[in-house]
Scaffold this active site. Structure first.
Site, mmCIF file in Angstrom:
data_model
loop_
_atom_site.group_PDB
_atom_site.id
_atom_site.type_symbol
_atom_site.label_atom_id
_atom_site.label_comp_id
_atom_site.label_asym_id
_atom_site.label_seq_id
_atom_site.Cartn_x
_atom_site.Cartn_y
_atom_site.Cartn_z
ATOM 1 N N ARG A 51 -9.270 -25.860 41.193
ATOM 2 C CA ARG A 51 -8.670 -26.347 42.439
ATOM 3 C C ARG A 51 -7.157 -26.507 42.358
ATOM 4 N NH1 ARG A 51 -12.758 -30.756 45.098
ATOM 5 N NH2 ARG A 51 -14.440 -29.327 45.571
ATOM 6 N N ASP A 161 -8.572 -40.923 56.421
ATOM 7 C CA ASP A 161 -8.871 -40.142 55.217
ATOM 8 C C ASP A 161 -7.628 -40.162 54.330
ATOM 9 O OD1 ASP A 161 -11.321 -37.972 54.621
ATOM 10 O OD2 ASP A 161 -9.498 -37.606 53.452
HETATM 11 C C1 SAM Z 1 -17.502 -35.527 51.381
HETATM 12 S S1 SAM Z 1 -16.313 -36.059 52.559
HETATM 13 C C2 SAM Z 1 -17.320 -37.088 53.625
HETATM 14 C C3 SAM Z 1 -16.982 -36.915 55.094
HETATM 15 C C4 SAM Z 1 -17.857 -37.718 56.060
HETATM 16 N N1 SAM Z 1 -17.702 -39.132 55.854
HETATM 17 C C5 SAM Z 1 -19.298 -37.307 55.951
HETATM 18 O O1 SAM Z 1 -20.126 -38.074 55.434
HETATM 19 O O2 SAM Z 1 -19.631 -36.197 56.357
HETATM 20 C C6 SAM Z 1 -15.405 -37.289 51.604
HETATM 21 C C7 SAM Z 1 -14.037 -37.605 52.171
HETATM 22 O O3 SAM Z 1 -13.538 -38.771 51.534
HETATM 23 C C8 SAM Z 1 -12.155 -38.630 51.362
HETATM 24 N N2 SAM Z 1 -11.679 -39.532 50.286
HETATM 25 C C9 SAM Z 1 -11.865 -39.415 48.956
HETATM 26 N N3 SAM Z 1 -11.237 -40.403 48.314
HETATM 27 C C10 SAM Z 1 -10.657 -41.187 49.258
HETATM 28 C C11 SAM Z 1 -9.870 -42.358 49.194
HETATM 29 N N4 SAM Z 1 -9.529 -42.936 48.026
HETATM 30 N N5 SAM Z 1 -9.429 -42.890 50.364
HETATM 31 C C12 SAM Z 1 -9.754 -42.307 51.538
HETATM 32 N N6 SAM Z 1 -10.490 -41.189 51.658
HETATM 33 C C13 SAM Z 1 -10.948 -40.634 50.529
HETATM 34 C C14 SAM Z 1 -11.970 -37.149 51.037
HETATM 35 O O4 SAM Z 1 -10.650 -36.703 51.306
HETATM 36 C C15 SAM Z 1 -13.030 -36.502 51.939
HETATM 37 O O5 SAM Z 1 -12.484 -36.036 53.150
#
Ligand code: SAM
Length: 300
Positions: A51, A161
């Protein structure tokens, strides 16, 4: 040092980036954990290397150590790019159908009855924490706006996010038509626009759902994670799965402090808060409410 790196020419075709060493991986592992709470096991070494490779190519760097130094010395911009590359953003419309059914069958009728008897204000505030490219908050918006009883209610959805790239996509609110297959047909008709001309083959969120959702960059691992007010519903689904227990506990505690006394907290299908928070109790699989609320309910 920074200038020297910035002035390097892009890596010429065929020039190999040196493989990520264990020591370099450890540097990224510690940094990503400190910054975002994301815990990368050593099994993720190949994923991290893959990545980040595009950033190294773009910047003309030949080793991950050089890239790490660059991230440390550069402004916040490269940190954001790096976290963007590392985070997993998979999502889709109406993910975890049981959550939407729970809202329609249990939560909405109860809120409507309370409002009719003067026991609740006609307003709903929702936080979609870790909203990725927006499918989650727009699914919530469609579910709320399609409920006839909420026609004169004030609805607000805050979506956040850590990834600025995902937030840009969410704000654009345009997806290939194939992504819309998960949207129930009646919602598709009511709330989504079909692309024409250059947008043929795409769908776009319509103005009604866009008007109730706002997007903000927020790091759930940041103690200073600033969000004003309290929420009736908090969705933090498939985000904490990447955190270790300590970071999960901190993030959940901060979010639960923002949950209304009769609000609900939703996590992903593979997650639970049983050992993470003693402030909430499960009311259905992957759905939580404040403990006192549940005790009141069991006394009725
Ligand atoms: C797998 S996606 C889940 C999206 C949605 N909530 C769903 O369940 O379909 C996880 C998201 O969490 C975000 N994320 C990861 N670490 C984070 C953090 N420390 N603070 C805020 N967002 C975070 C990532 O950028 C990503 O867009």
């Amino acid at each position: 040092m920074r200038g020297a790196i910035l002035n390097s020419a892009p890596v010429e075709a065929g020039h190999q980036i040196r493989p990520l060493t264990d020591a370099e991986f450890t540097l990224f592992q510690k940094f990503v954990y400190r910054e975002a709470g994301i815990s990368l096991s050593s099994a993720k070494k190949a994923l991290v290397s893959g990545r980040l490779a595009c950033r190294l190519r773009l910047l003309g760097l030949r080793s991950y150590r050089n890239y790490f130094n660059y991230v440390m010395e550069e402004s916040d911009t490269e940190r954001l790019h790096m976290l963007d590359c590392i985070s997993t953003n998979e999502t889709h419309f109406f993910r975890e159908a049981a959550h939407f059914a729970f809202l329609q069958q249990h939560v909405f009728p109860s809120w409507l009855a309370q409002a009719a008897s003067g026991g609740r204000a006609r307003r709903i505030r929702v936080w979609s924490a870790g909203c990725s490219s927006g499918e989650e908050p727009y699914s919530i918006a469609m579910t709320l706006l399609a409920e006839p009883g909420f026609a004169d209610w004030h609805i607000e959805i805050i979506a956040s996010d850590i990834s600025t790239r995902m937030l840009e996509r969410a704000q654009a609110a345009i997806w290939p038509t194939a992504k819309a297959k998960d949207i129930p047909p009646r919602f598709l008709k009511l709330f989504m626009l079909k692309g024409v001309a250059v947008q043929a083959g795409n769908v776009k969120a319509g103005p009604e759902i866009r008007s109730v959702v706002s997007f903000h960059r927020m790091n759930l691992n940041d103690d200073a994670c600033a969000i004003a007010g309290t929420f009736d519903l908090i969705f933090c689904r498939n985000v904490l799965i990447y955190f270790d227990t300590a970071s999960k506990q901190r993030a959940v505690s901060r979010m639960v402090s923002r949950l209304e006394h009769d609000g609900y907290f939703f996590v992903g299908h593979a997650e639970n808060l049983n050992t993470i928070s003693n402030q909430v109790r499960s009311v259905a699989p992957t759905i939580y409410a404040h403990k006192p609320l549940l005790e009141e309910q069991s006394c009725r």
